[in-house]
Design an enzyme around this catalytic site. Structure first.
Site, PDB file in Angstrom:
ATOM      1  N   THR A   1       7.937   1.603  -1.399  1.00 12.82           N
ATOM      2  CA  THR A   1       8.503   1.534  -0.499  1.00 12.82           C
ATOM      3  C   THR A   1      10.145   1.134  -0.678  1.00 12.82           C
ATOM      4  O   THR A   1      10.436   0.804  -2.247  1.00 12.82           O
ATOM      5  CB  THR A   1       8.158  -0.026  -0.025  1.00 12.82           C
ATOM      6  OG1 THR A   1       7.405  -0.580   0.820  1.00 12.82           O
ATOM      7  CG2 THR A   1       9.725  -0.975   0.629  1.00 12.82           C
TER       8      THR A   1
ATOM      9  N   VAL B   1       0.977  -4.264  10.118  1.00  9.95           N
ATOM     10  CA  VAL B   1       2.066  -4.291   9.898  1.00  9.95           C
ATOM     11  C   VAL B   1       2.560  -5.398   8.606  1.00  9.95           C
ATOM     12  O   VAL B   1       2.409  -6.974   9.025  1.00  9.95           O
ATOM     13  CB  VAL B   1       3.021  -5.045  11.121  1.00  9.95           C
ATOM     14  CG1 VAL B   1       4.595  -4.689  10.891  1.00  9.95           C
ATOM     15  CG2 VAL B   1       3.070  -3.411  12.264  1.00  9.95           C
TER      16      VAL B   1
ATOM     17  N   THR C   1       9.688  -5.635  -2.415  1.00 11.38           N
ATOM     18  CA  THR C   1       8.978  -4.675  -2.420  1.00 11.38           C
ATOM     19  C   THR C   1       8.252  -5.502  -3.274  1.00 11.38           C
ATOM     20  O   THR C   1       7.866  -6.393  -3.643  1.00 11.38           O
ATOM     21  CB  THR C   1       9.407  -3.745  -3.142  1.00 11.38           C
ATOM     22  OG1 THR C   1       8.105  -2.795  -3.314  1.00 11.38           O
ATOM     23  CG2 THR C   1      10.225  -3.593  -3.645  1.00 11.38           C
ATOM     24  N   GLY C   2       6.475  -5.323  -2.201  1.00 10.93           N
ATOM     25  CA  GLY C   2       5.446  -5.849  -3.347  1.00 10.93           C
ATOM     26  C   GLY C   2       5.071  -6.278  -1.457  1.00 10.93           C
ATOM     27  O   GLY C   2       4.460  -5.692  -0.644  1.00 10.93           O
TER      28      GLY C   2
HETATM   29  N1  ASP Z   1       5.936  -4.465   1.707  1.00 13.08           N
HETATM   30  C1  ASP Z   1       5.336  -3.318   1.704  1.00 13.08           C
HETATM   31  C2  ASP Z   1       4.135  -4.221   2.751  1.00 13.08           C
HETATM   32  O1  ASP Z   1       4.275  -4.630   2.196  1.00 13.08           O
HETATM   33  C3  ASP Z   1       4.485  -2.235   0.184  1.00 13.08           C
HETATM   34  C4  ASP Z   1       5.552  -2.497  -1.031  1.00 13.08           C
HETATM   35  O2  ASP Z   1       6.594  -2.922  -0.596  1.00 13.08           O
HETATM   36  O3  ASP Z   1       4.843  -1.207  -1.551  1.00 13.08           O
HETATM   37  O4  ASP Z   1       4.134  -2.860   3.540  1.00 13.08           O
END
Ligand code: ASP
Length: 316
Positions: free
Chosen positions: A181, A210, A231-232
């Site tokens: 992300t 989502v 992000t995560g």
């Molecule tokens: N936070 C994003 C989600 O869960 C994924 C990511 O940050 O890589 O959709």
């Protein structure tokens, strides 16, 4: 006058030096540097933080190594459904889209939701219809397709898991290009703050899942105190309202930015989540913290040159 500052991320997760080639690392840093340059070109000439974060995230959406726009991960059904949100802290306004398809720059669509509708959050086919009416750039499935994302989906289906883009059980990378992300936070010379975040979500996601990225306060937030992008593992950012949590700790507990971000990451860890946050305050101070192995990230301020970092033992 505040100190103009721009900070970006390209995803957090299991990113190990031992698994990275110099050429691949260079590619990631090129993508981060291009995004910093795009946003900084606006900020350094006195432009607005909201324009800077949109420009940086749009640049990362163009870069196929990151999980946003081109290069987004695949759903269980082999589609690429993207989520994005943007927030203008000065006006306390936000726009978000979820599960959109074939939109070249979901972050630009999120901004149009903020500026051209009475709503904040549009999803699915309705959001795509709004995109057509706004004449935003639409691209073919081929544009978004990347071989490594397709391979990740096949591997995730074989394992039967929904995979956070860059986290792999046993610390072995299942794919050669773990990425994530994207997001940007900025403070402009007037001390106005903005945050933008964009993603393809998680590989092998099902049933119109989502994540936190388009949820205001979960994966993205900006007000007059701070701007935050996460992000995560999105489900945990939703449970912790992590982006808003940083602002709340500053506003209600009077914490400085760095302490607020650290405590929010500690809370994320406590509730079982993995990931990272970038944040900036209205003085132009910033923080970038994560509880994973690494986070693609970078920053530039009016008194420091551009810096990019990937691993936990480098950068700020
Ligand atoms: N936070 C994003 C989600 O869960 C994924 C990511 O940050 O890589 O959709």
């Amino acid at each position: 006058m505040a100190r103009p500052t721009l900070a970006i991320h390209g995803g957090a997760g299991t990113i190990l030096r031992s698994q990275m080639t110099p050429a691949l690392e260079r590619e990631y840093r090129n993508g981060l540097e291009a995004a910093l340059a795009a946003g900084w070109a606006i900020l350094e000439h006195g432009g607005k933080s909201i324009d800077a974060v949109e420009a940086s995230v749009a640049s990362l959406e163009d870069y196929p190594l990151f999980n946003a726009g081109r290069g987004a991960v695949f759903t269980h059904d082999g589609k690429q459904e993207m989520d994005a949100s943007i927030m203008d802290g000065r006006k306390l306004r936000a726009g978000a889209v979820a599960a959109v398809t074939n939109i070249k720059h979901p972050i630009k669509l999120a901004r149009l939701v903020m500026e051209r509708t009475d709503h904040i959050f549009l999803a699915g086919e309705g959001a795509n219809e709004f995109a057509r009416q706004m004449h935003v750039e639409i691209e073919s499935d081929e544009y978004f397709f990347t071989e490594h994302r397709w391979r990740q989906l096949r591997e995730a289906i074989a394992r039967g898991d929904v995979k956070l883009d860059h986290s792999v059980p046993g610390r072995q990378l299942a794919v050669s290009k773990p990425i994530g992300t994207v997001g940007a936070v900025a403070c402009d010379r007037h001390g106005h703050l903005a945050a933008a975040t964009s993603t393809g979500g998680m590989t092998n996601k099902k049933y119109g899942r989502v994540g936190d990225t388009p949820l205001i306060g979960a994966g993205n937030y900006a007000d007059d105190i701070c701007a935050v992008s996460g992000t995560g593992h999105g489900e945990f950012f939703m449970l912790g309202l992590s982006a808003f949590d940083v602002s709340a700790r500053m506003r209600y507990a009077g914490l400085p930015l760095a302490d607020a971000v650290r405590e929010t990451i500690e809370r994320l860890t406590t509730i079982g989540g993995e990931g990272g946050l970038i944040a900036v305050n209205s003085k132009g101070e910033f923080a970038m913290l994560f509880n994973s192995e690494g986070m693609y990230r970078g920053y530039i301020t009016s008194d420091e040159p551009m810096v990019t970092a990937i691993y936990s033992d480098e950068g700020k």
